[in-house]
Design a protein around this motif. Structure first.
Motif, mmCIF file in Angstrom:
data_model
loop_
_atom_site.group_PDB
_atom_site.id
_atom_site.type_symbol
_atom_site.label_atom_id
_atom_site.label_comp_id
_atom_site.label_asym_id
_atom_site.label_seq_id
_atom_site.Cartn_x
_atom_site.Cartn_y
_atom_site.Cartn_z
ATOM 1 N N PRO A 1 0.816 -1.216 0.000
ATOM 2 C CA PRO A 1 0.000 0.000 0.000
ATOM 3 C C PRO A 1 0.846 1.260 0.000
ATOM 4 O O PRO A 1 0.519 2.241 -0.667
ATOM 5 N N GLN A 2 1.968 1.230 0.720
ATOM 6 C CA GLN A 2 2.814 2.417 0.784
ATOM 7 C C GLN A 2 3.360 2.773 -0.600
ATOM 8 O O GLN A 2 3.385 3.931 -1.000
ATOM 9 N N LEU B 1 -7.366 11.233 2.372
ATOM 10 C CA LEU B 1 -6.430 10.248 2.916
ATOM 11 C C LEU B 1 -7.180 9.077 3.553
ATOM 12 O O LEU B 1 -6.738 7.931 3.473
ATOM 13 N N LEU C 1 -6.436 1.320 -0.301
ATOM 14 C CA LEU C 1 -5.154 0.655 -0.473
ATOM 15 C C LEU C 1 -5.003 -0.556 0.432
ATOM 16 O O LEU C 1 -4.124 -1.385 0.219
ATOM 17 N N THR C 2 -5.839 -0.671 1.456
ATOM 18 C CA THR C 2 -5.771 -1.879 2.275
ATOM 19 C C THR C 2 -6.778 -2.922 1.805
ATOM 20 O O THR C 2 -6.632 -4.100 2.080
ATOM 21 N N PHE D 1 -0.948 9.262 -5.130
ATOM 22 C CA PHE D 1 -0.901 10.648 -4.663
ATOM 23 C C PHE D 1 -0.754 11.621 -5.826
ATOM 24 O O PHE D 1 -1.341 12.706 -5.832
ATOM 25 N N LEU E 1 -8.174 6.851 0.720
ATOM 26 C CA LEU E 1 -7.015 6.122 0.207
ATOM 27 C C LEU E 1 -6.606 5.019 1.172
ATOM 28 O O LEU E 1 -6.241 3.921 0.762
ATOM 29 N N ASP E 2 -6.682 5.313 2.463
ATOM 30 C CA ASP E 2 -6.328 4.328 3.476
ATOM 31 C C ASP E 2 -7.186 3.076 3.313
ATOM 32 O O ASP E 2 -6.694 1.948 3.260
ATOM 33 N N LEU F 1 0.596 4.147 -2.664
ATOM 34 C CA LEU F 1 0.183 5.470 -2.181
ATOM 35 C C LEU F 1 1.009 6.558 -2.864
ATOM 36 O O LEU F 1 0.497 7.591 -3.282
ATOM 37 N N ASN F 2 2.307 6.294 -2.998
ATOM 38 C CA ASN F 2 3.169 7.283 -3.645
ATOM 39 C C ASN F 2 2.797 7.497 -5.109
ATOM 40 O O ASN F 2 2.958 8.590 -5.639
#
Lengths: 231, 87
Positions: A170-171, A194, A201-202, A178, A197-198, A174-175
């Motif tokens: 996910p990290q 956010l 992405l999970t 974004f 997105l949290d 996220l980049n």
């Protein structure tokens, strides 16, 4: 479905498949003014665009703001293609090849594949799932469908000499995401975004595809994301 | 030393990130990834602290030797200064 009162015919024509035709109040409506166009013009790089195009951008921005504030949604610069009612989103900076990759899927799958949107679909969290929606802002090949589909996977595309696909964290995604969404500047709206997105992405499977512009790349991504076979 | 106005730390999908809001967006359009230590130090810097205070807090919180703590804090502060996030 929404209503708009634009100054220029261009925007009305662009949105015609999405305009509200019912008898009650539409969910979202926008009456455009010269101030809206002037605000778009003040953005970097926008000075040379014609006013009617800037108006369509302004409408888009208002819609995004509404979706974020009231409909748990974000815009996501990606090519969204649906197969058997499930959507696969290809994302990357402009020019990387996401539209091309989606086209390869259409060539491979024929009628089984439907373009939800080739450029700026909207993603919303509805009843515990993430859905992608068609919008009038459909890229230079003008591909979109006024429909929605549940999101099955998101794939970052990068150009590469060899075709490879794998899951990413996910990290990492996220980049990427974004830079492919419209970030609001107000603190509470940023927090809204956010939070979405949290969740997204999970919940959604995330991939990175390195590829050339070939049929083989399309087969690789299809096998991995749709069939679950990662070579 | 203190974090400039307009930068927020958030946890998203299991990792810490920093983004700009409000006026700060004009000068900073990116996103920064912080690890757990970075997030820990950032939170302290939101209220302001000296380099020595940061090292002291790090030593209190984590099982690490002073040399490593000092190096980590030094590197972190350099990165923040380069990105123009502290005043």
């Amino acid at each position: 479905m929404f209503a708009i009162k634009p100054i220029y015919k261009y925007t009305a024509k662009l949105c015609e498949n999405y305009l509200y035709s019912g008898s009650g109040e539409p969910e979202f409506s926008a009456v455009m003014t010269e101030n809206d166009i002037a605000a778009e013009k003040s953005n970097a790089g926008a000075e040379n665009f014609p006013d009617y195009y800037l108006e369509s951008l302004a409408v888009f921005r208002k819609l995004c703001d509404y979706i974020l504030s009231f409909r748990q949604g974000i815009i996501f610069h990606s090519s969204a293609i649906a197969v058997d009612g499930q959507a696969y989103l290809f994302t990357a900076p402009s020019g990387t090849g996401k539209s091309t990759h989606a086209r390869l899927w259409r060539e491979m799958l024929g009628d089984k594949a439907v373009m939800i949107n080739d450029d700026k679909p909207i993603i919303r969290f509805v009843d515990g799932d993430f859905y992608v929606y068609g919008t009038p802002w459909n890229g230079k090949h003008h591909l979109d469908t006024n429909a929605r589909a549940k999101i099955a996977a998101i794939c970052e595309i990068r150009q590469g000499k060899e075709n490879k696909i794998g899951k990413i964290s996910p990290q990492e995604m996220l980049n990427v995401v974004f830079h492919q969404t419209i970030m609001p500047t107000e603190l509470d709206k940023v927090d809204n975004l956010l939070a979405i997105l949290d969740k997204m992405l999970t919940a959604v499977p995330l991939y990175r595809l390195e590829c050339d512009i070939s049929r083989e790349a399309a087969e690789l991504s299809y096998n991995a994301m749709v069939k679950g076979n990662i070579r | 030393m203190k974090i400039k106005n307009g930068f927020i730390l958030r946890e998203v999908a299991g990792s810490f990130i920093v983004v700009a809001v409000g006026e700060a967006v004009k000068d900073f359009k990116g996103i920064i990834n912080l690890n757990e230590t970075g997030a820990f130090l950032w939170k302290i810097l939101e209220s302001g602290a000296t380099e020595e205070q940061l090292v002291a807090k790090l030593l209190e919180e984590y099982d690490v030797d002073e040399k490593t703590a000092a190096e980590d804090v030094g590197k972190f502060i350099n990165k923040l200064s380069e990105a123009k996030l502290v005043k």
